[in-house]
Design a protein around this motif. Sequence first.
Motif, PDB file in Angstrom:
ATOM      1  N   PHE A  47       0.827  -1.216   0.000  1.00 30.44           N
ATOM      2  CA  PHE A  47       0.000   0.000   0.000  1.00 30.44           C
ATOM      3  C   PHE A  47       0.859   1.265   0.000  1.00 30.44           C
ATOM      4  O   PHE A  47       1.948   1.285   0.592  1.00 30.44           O
ATOM      5  CB  PHE A  47      -0.903   0.006   1.246  1.00 30.44           C
ATOM      6  N   VAL A  48       0.327   2.276  -0.650  1.00 25.36           N
ATOM      7  CA  VAL A  48       0.929   3.611  -0.588  1.00 25.36           C
ATOM      8  C   VAL A  48      -0.178   4.564  -0.148  1.00 25.36           C
ATOM      9  O   VAL A  48      -1.306   4.488  -0.650  1.00 25.36           O
ATOM     10  CB  VAL A  48       1.492   4.035  -1.972  1.00 25.36           C
ATOM     11  N   VAL A  49       0.154   5.420   0.809  1.00 23.38           N
ATOM     12  CA  VAL A  49      -0.823   6.408   1.288  1.00 23.38           C
ATOM     13  C   VAL A  49      -0.319   7.797   0.913  1.00 23.38           C
ATOM     14  O   VAL A  49       0.838   8.131   1.191  1.00 23.38           O
ATOM     15  CB  VAL A  49      -0.985   6.307   2.828  1.00 23.38           C
ATOM     16  N   LEU A  50      -1.172   8.576   0.297  1.00 24.00           N
ATOM     17  CA  LEU A  50      -0.851   9.978   0.002  1.00 24.00           C
ATOM     18  C   LEU A  50      -1.771  10.845   0.845  1.00 24.00           C
ATOM     19  O   LEU A  50      -2.990  10.667   0.821  1.00 24.00           O
ATOM     20  CB  LEU A  50      -1.091  10.292  -1.477  1.00 24.00           C
ATOM     21  N   GLN A  51      -1.186  11.784   1.586  1.00 20.27           N
ATOM     22  CA  GLN A  51      -2.021  12.695   2.386  1.00 20.27           C
ATOM     23  C   GLN A  51      -1.525  14.136   2.299  1.00 20.27           C
ATOM     24  O   GLN A  51      -1.975  14.982   3.068  1.00 20.27           O
ATOM     25  CB  GLN A  51      -2.087  12.236   3.852  1.00 20.27           C
TER      26      GLN A  51
END
Length: 187
Positions: A47-51
């Motif tokens: 998973f990759v999370v962008l915030q």
Amino acid sequence: MNVLEAIEKRRSIRSYTQQPVEKETLENLVRLAVKAPTGSGMEPWGFVVLQNAEEINRLSDQIKRRVLDDLDAYPQFSQYESWLRSGRYHIFNNAGTVLIIYGDERSPWHVYDCSLAAGNFMLAAENEGIGCCWIGFAEALFDDPEFKAAHGVPEGFRLVSTLSLGYTKVAVPPCSRKEPIFFSWNK
Ligand SMILES: Cc1cc2nc3c(=O)[nH]c(=O)nc-3n(C[C@H](O)[C@H](O)[C@H](O)COP(=O)(O)O)c2cc1C
């Protein structure tokens, strides 16, 4: 909320409040996502999370430009040309969080497994008042080797699903679907 309610209620949500989705909430939803069935028990997901809002906005612009610059290369998006040309259209629905699911190509089942994980995630999110929308447009960028390298995605992982998400601001009524077709029954 039980799982049947979540299935009944889930819609693609494209309008979110400003409330950020906390790390623990996201981690818990991903924990539930990976309880999905997994072919040969391989668990081929990452998973990759962008915030970061600036990054999310920049990526939205980049995807719009890339698709519009070469519409012939993206026949699946041509019907959305007018959306993409609109300055107001945001690929990620102005979401504060974007979750990207990559599948390990060593598993022959990675597309199925990661899609099932995305489904679990969306249903579990429902219980938190978090709305999600699968973003197919992201395929124009998130499988690029440069993008993957910059976000720590190992070689051999391929983009399967991108979800924009956030606390639901504008809910959508339960969906209706066409009658399912049974090609045969006890034939
Ligand atoms: C593979 C896939 C790609 C999608 N891509 C987009 C997208 O790029 N942008 C978007 O706003 N919705 C996207 N959607 C959401 C669909 O438009 C939505 O699921 C469909 O209209 C049915 O509505 P519902 O999810 O509310 O039931 C996508 C859904 C799927 C499954």
